[in-house]
Design a protein around this motif. Structure first.
Motif, PDB file in Angstrom:
ATOM      1  N   GLN A 251      36.424  92.425 -16.123  1.00 35.26           N
ATOM      2  CA  GLN A 251      37.620  93.131 -16.553  1.00 35.26           C
ATOM      3  C   GLN A 251      38.198  92.527 -17.819  1.00 35.26           C
ATOM      4  O   GLN A 251      38.745  93.225 -18.653  1.00 35.26           O
ATOM      5  CB  GLN A 251      38.657  93.101 -15.420  1.00 35.26           C
ATOM      6  N   HIS A 252      38.032  91.215 -17.985  1.00 38.65           N
ATOM      7  CA  HIS A 252      38.637  90.538 -19.134  1.00 38.65           C
ATOM      8  C   HIS A 252      37.700  90.459 -20.330  1.00 38.65           C
ATOM      9  O   HIS A 252      38.146  90.268 -21.453  1.00 38.65           O
ATOM     10  CB  HIS A 252      39.068  89.113 -18.728  1.00 38.65           C
ATOM     11  N   GLY A 253      36.408  90.541 -20.076  1.00 40.57           N
ATOM     12  CA  GLY A 253      35.470  90.416 -21.198  1.00 40.57           C
ATOM     13  C   GLY A 253      34.133  91.048 -20.859  1.00 40.57           C
ATOM     14  O   GLY A 253      34.058  92.002 -20.080  1.00 40.57           O
ATOM     15  N   LYS A 254      33.066  90.497 -21.427  1.00 44.76           N
ATOM     16  CA  LYS A 254      31.728  91.027 -21.225  1.00 44.76           C
ATOM     17  C   LYS A 254      30.873  89.992 -20.509  1.00 44.76           C
ATOM     18  O   LYS A 254      31.072  88.784 -20.656  1.00 44.76           O
ATOM     19  CB  LYS A 254      31.080  91.397 -22.557  1.00 44.76           C
ATOM     20  N   VAL A 255      29.880  90.482 -19.758  1.00 41.74           N
ATOM     21  CA  VAL A 255      28.950  89.635 -19.027  1.00 41.74           C
ATOM     22  C   VAL A 255      27.558  89.833 -19.621  1.00 41.74           C
ATOM     23  O   VAL A 255      27.086  90.972 -19.736  1.00 41.74           O
ATOM     24  CB  VAL A 255      28.934  89.973 -17.529  1.00 41.74           C
ATOM     25  N   PRO A 256      26.888  88.782 -20.036  1.00 42.83           N
ATOM     26  CA  PRO A 256      25.549  88.940 -20.615  1.00 42.83           C
ATOM     27  C   PRO A 256      24.573  89.515 -19.599  1.00 42.83           C
ATOM     28  O   PRO A 256      24.735  89.341 -18.377  1.00 42.83           O
ATOM     29  CB  PRO A 256      25.160  87.512 -21.028  1.00 42.83           C
ATOM     30  N   ARG A 257      23.564  90.172 -20.089  1.00 44.54           N
ATOM     31  CA  ARG A 257      22.540  90.737 -19.214  1.00 44.54           C
ATOM     32  C   ARG A 257      21.765  89.610 -18.529  1.00 44.54           C
ATOM     33  O   ARG A 257      21.334  88.658 -19.161  1.00 44.54           O
ATOM     34  CB  ARG A 257      21.576  91.603 -20.026  1.00 44.54           C
ATOM     35  N   GLY A 258      21.593  89.724 -17.236  1.00 47.59           N
ATOM     36  CA  GLY A 258      20.883  88.712 -16.471  1.00 47.59           C
ATOM     37  C   GLY A 258      21.729  87.519 -16.077  1.00 47.59           C
ATOM     38  O   GLY A 258      21.208  86.568 -15.487  1.00 47.59           O
ATOM     39  N   PHE A 259      23.028  87.535 -16.395  1.00 48.23           N
ATOM     40  CA  PHE A 259      23.900  86.418 -16.036  1.00 48.23           C
ATOM     41  C   PHE A 259      24.091  86.385 -14.526  1.00 48.23           C
ATOM     42  O   PHE A 259      24.404  87.395 -13.898  1.00 48.23           O
ATOM     43  CB  PHE A 259      25.244  86.560 -16.740  1.00 48.23           C
ATOM     44  N   ASN A 260      23.904  85.206 -13.930  1.00 48.96           N
ATOM     45  CA  ASN A 260      23.880  85.070 -12.472  1.00 48.96           C
ATOM     46  C   ASN A 260      24.996  84.153 -11.984  1.00 48.96           C
ATOM     47  O   ASN A 260      24.804  83.357 -11.063  1.00 48.96           O
ATOM     48  CB  ASN A 260      22.512  84.539 -12.027  1.00 48.96           C
ATOM     49  N   GLY A 261      26.151  84.224 -12.611  1.00 49.84           N
ATOM     50  CA  GLY A 261      27.295  83.464 -12.149  1.00 49.84           C
ATOM     51  C   GLY A 261      27.298  82.015 -12.577  1.00 49.84           C
ATOM     52  O   GLY A 261      28.036  81.204 -12.009  1.00 49.84           O
ATOM     53  N   GLY A 262      26.496  81.619 -13.513  1.00 49.59           N
ATOM     54  CA  GLY A 262      26.482  80.253 -13.985  1.00 49.59           C
ATOM     55  C   GLY A 262      25.386  79.402 -13.377  1.00 49.59           C
ATOM     56  O   GLY A 262      25.096  78.311 -13.884  1.00 49.59           O
ATOM     57  N   GLN A 263      24.778  79.837 -12.294  1.00 47.42           N
ATOM     58  CA  GLN A 263      23.690  79.058 -11.705  1.00 47.42           C
ATOM     59  C   GLN A 263      22.394  79.304 -12.479  1.00 47.42           C
ATOM     60  O   GLN A 263      22.356  80.116 -13.401  1.00 47.42           O
ATOM     61  CB  GLN A 263      23.513  79.420 -10.238  1.00 47.42           C
ATOM     62  N   THR A 264      21.361  78.599 -12.097  1.00 52.36           N
ATOM     63  CA  THR A 264      20.093  78.697 -12.811  1.00 52.36           C
ATOM     64  C   THR A 264      19.553  80.120 -12.723  1.00 52.36           C
ATOM     65  O   THR A 264      19.462  80.679 -11.622  1.00 52.36           O
ATOM     66  CB  THR A 264      19.068  77.719 -12.209  1.00 52.36           C
ATOM     67  N   PRO A 265      19.194  80.715 -13.847  1.00 48.97           N
ATOM     68  CA  PRO A 265      18.707  82.104 -13.819  1.00 48.97           C
ATOM     69  C   PRO A 265      17.446  82.244 -12.976  1.00 48.97           C
ATOM     70  O   PRO A 265      16.670  81.305 -12.796  1.00 48.97           O
ATOM     71  CB  PRO A 265      18.434  82.407 -15.299  1.00 48.97           C
ATOM     72  N   ASP A 266      17.229  83.443 -12.448  1.00 52.87           N
ATOM     73  CA  ASP A 266      16.084  83.698 -11.573  1.00 52.87           C
ATOM     74  C   ASP A 266      14.766  83.540 -12.313  1.00 52.87           C
ATOM     75  O   ASP A 266      13.783  83.060 -11.746  1.00 52.87           O
ATOM     76  CB  ASP A 266      16.183  85.112 -10.987  1.00 52.87           C
ATOM     77  N   GLU A 267      14.722  83.938 -13.607  1.00 50.24           N
ATOM     78  CA  GLU A 267      13.453  83.823 -14.332  1.00 50.24           C
ATOM     79  C   GLU A 267      13.090  82.367 -14.611  1.00 50.24           C
ATOM     80  O   GLU A 267      11.929  82.062 -14.890  1.00 50.24           O
ATOM     81  CB  GLU A 267      13.504  84.603 -15.638  1.00 50.24           C
ATOM     82  N   VAL A 268      14.096  81.458 -14.560  1.00 52.47           N
ATOM     83  CA  VAL A 268      13.798  80.037 -14.719  1.00 52.47           C
ATOM     84  C   VAL A 268      13.351  79.439 -13.387  1.00 52.47           C
ATOM     85  O   VAL A 268      12.427  78.622 -13.340  1.00 52.47           O
ATOM     86  CB  VAL A 268      15.026  79.287 -15.271  1.00 52.47           C
ATOM     87  N   VAL A 269      13.982  79.866 -12.299  1.00 53.50           N
ATOM     88  CA  VAL A 269      13.625  79.334 -10.983  1.00 53.50           C
ATOM     89  C   VAL A 269      12.249  79.820 -10.551  1.00 53.50           C
ATOM     90  O   VAL A 269      11.387  79.035 -10.134  1.00 53.50           O
ATOM     91  CB  VAL A 269      14.693  79.726  -9.944  1.00 53.50           C
ATOM     92  N   HIS A 270      12.006  81.097 -10.640  1.00 54.10           N
ATOM     93  CA  HIS A 270      10.765  81.683 -10.136  1.00 54.10           C
ATOM     94  C   HIS A 270       9.727  81.902 -11.235  1.00 54.10           C
ATOM     95  O   HIS A 270       8.553  82.106 -10.928  1.00 54.10           O
ATOM     96  CB  HIS A 270      11.056  83.015  -9.447  1.00 54.10           C
ATOM     97  N   GLY A 271      10.150  81.887 -12.485  1.00 54.82           N
ATOM     98  CA  GLY A 271       9.207  82.109 -13.566  1.00 54.82           C
ATOM     99  C   GLY A 271       8.942  83.589 -13.794  1.00 54.82           C
ATOM    100  O   GLY A 271       9.196  84.437 -12.941  1.00 54.82           O
ATOM    101  N   ILE A 272       8.447  83.903 -14.976  1.00 55.86           N
ATOM    102  CA  ILE A 272       8.077  85.268 -15.337  1.00 55.86           C
ATOM    103  C   ILE A 272       6.595  85.446 -15.053  1.00 55.86           C
ATOM    104  O   ILE A 272       5.751  84.761 -15.642  1.00 55.86           O
ATOM    105  CB  ILE A 272       8.399  85.549 -16.813  1.00 55.86           C
ATOM    106  N   ARG A 273       6.257  86.354 -14.162  1.00 54.45           N
ATOM    107  CA  ARG A 273       4.880  86.547 -13.753  1.00 54.45           C
ATOM    108  C   ARG A 273       4.400  87.939 -14.156  1.00 54.45           C
ATOM    109  O   ARG A 273       5.178  88.871 -14.234  1.00 54.45           O
ATOM    110  CB  ARG A 273       4.733  86.368 -12.238  1.00 54.45           C
ATOM    111  N   GLY A 274       3.110  88.012 -14.363  1.00 58.33           N
ATOM    112  CA  GLY A 274       2.519  89.288 -14.737  1.00 58.33           C
ATOM    113  C   GLY A 274       2.600  89.531 -16.236  1.00 58.33           C
ATOM    114  O   GLY A 274       3.198  88.755 -16.992  1.00 58.33           O
ATOM    115  N   PHE A 275       1.987  90.613 -16.668  1.00 58.18           N
ATOM    116  CA  PHE A 275       1.980  90.978 -18.083  1.00 58.18           C
ATOM    117  C   PHE A 275       1.750  92.476 -18.181  1.00 58.18           C
ATOM    118  O   PHE A 275       1.411  93.143 -17.199  1.00 58.18           O
ATOM    119  CB  PHE A 275       0.888  90.211 -18.836  1.00 58.18           C
TER     120      PHE A 275
END
Length: 289
Positions: A76-100
């Motif tokens: 409500q006060h501003g903008k949230v970046p795409r993929g932002f997960n509340g400040g914790q470690t992003p999912d693509e860092v925890v699980h990695g990017i798989r496939g192509f």
């Protein structure tokens, strides 16, 4: 021109009772008068633009008070970046990017033999003429063709009439079923742009510079503004050079030669044995000390 002279001309050209008026000079003698009411009636076409949403202008608009953002928080006060997960470690860092994404993959439209036979029985396809992508698209047997059409053998037991089909690819069982009924299958190379031109009638659907496709009564290419391309990549050339795929470039192979452009077929080339020259040794070189 003086006003007095204009008035004199007007009075001279005004028709008297019982006479026909002079219509030619009148538009030049009287000044044009245009109603200004058309300005108030000008408007855009319906749906030409959308009215801007006015936010924060009262509850009756549905966008008042919080202006459609909800109550409190970062959204409500501003903008949230795409993929932002509340400040914790992003999912693509925890699980990695798989496939192509395979950029070399092609999207072939599947076509079963039972559908082709059904279209023939309904009179929507002529079995006496070659069945190409143009006939399949025109009869709505296939739709939304991107990279080509692949012929599959589902319902092969229903094939009763000999068919001459030219498609991008065909399975081995579909080829066997068509040839068992007395027909023929030829696979040839198409690009998405050439398929669009074929459906528009701008390109021949069969013949190209390297093709040697022959049908009874359909051997010559027509007069088209665009030319049908031939494959340039090694993968496509090897596919359409393979007689097992009924490729239209299989005539380029000699007897016993394989379709590969890199690997030679065993026994096709002449074997030349290399002669190794022995170095002459002297008696002094044979001494240990």
């Amino acid at each position: 021109m003086p006003p007095n002279f204009l008035n004199a001309l007007r009075t001279s050209f005004v028709s008297s009772p019982g006479t026909q008026p002079h219509s030619f000079p009148l538009p030049f003698l009287y000044p044009q008068r245009r109603s200004a009411s058309i300005l108030s009636g000008l408007s855009d076409n319906s749906g030409a633009y959308h009215k801007r949403i006015r936010r924060g202008r009262g509850p009756s608009s549905g966008k008042g008070k919080t202006s459609g953002r909800g109550h409190k928080g970062q959204k409500q006060h501003g903008k949230v970046p795409r993929g932002f997960n509340g400040g914790q470690t992003p999912d693509e860092v925890v699980h990695g990017i798989r496939g192509f994404v395979n950029t070399f993959s092609v999207q072939m439209k599947p076509l079963n033999l039972e559908k082709v036979q059904l279209w023939v029985e309904q009179g929507r396809l002529d079995p006496s003429k070659p069945i190409t992508i143009r006939e399949l698209a025109k009869s709505r047997c296939v739709a939304s063709v991107k990279d080509g059409v692949k012929l599959l053998a589902k319902g092969s037991e229903k094939i009763t009439s000999p068919l001459n089909i030219v498609t991008s690819r065909a399975s081995a069982s579909a080829i066997a079923a068509i040839e068992a009924a007395g027909g023929s299958v030829i696979t040839r190379y198409y690009t998405p742009e050439s398929i669009r031109r074929i459906t528009k009638g701008e390109t021949d659907p069969i013949h190209s510079l390297q093709s040697r496709i022959a049908f009874d009564g359909h051997n010559e290419a027509g007069n088209y503004p665009k030319r049908l391309p031939d494959p340039t990549s090694r993968k496509d050339i090897e596919y359409y050079r393979d007689p097992a795929h009924r490729g239209y470039l299989s005539y380029q192979l000699d007897e016993g030669q394989g379709p590969s452009l890199f690997f030679k077929t065993p026994g096709t080339g002449a074997f030349v044995a290399k002669k190794v020259k022995k170095k002459a040794t002297s008696a002094a070189e044979n001494r240990i000390w």
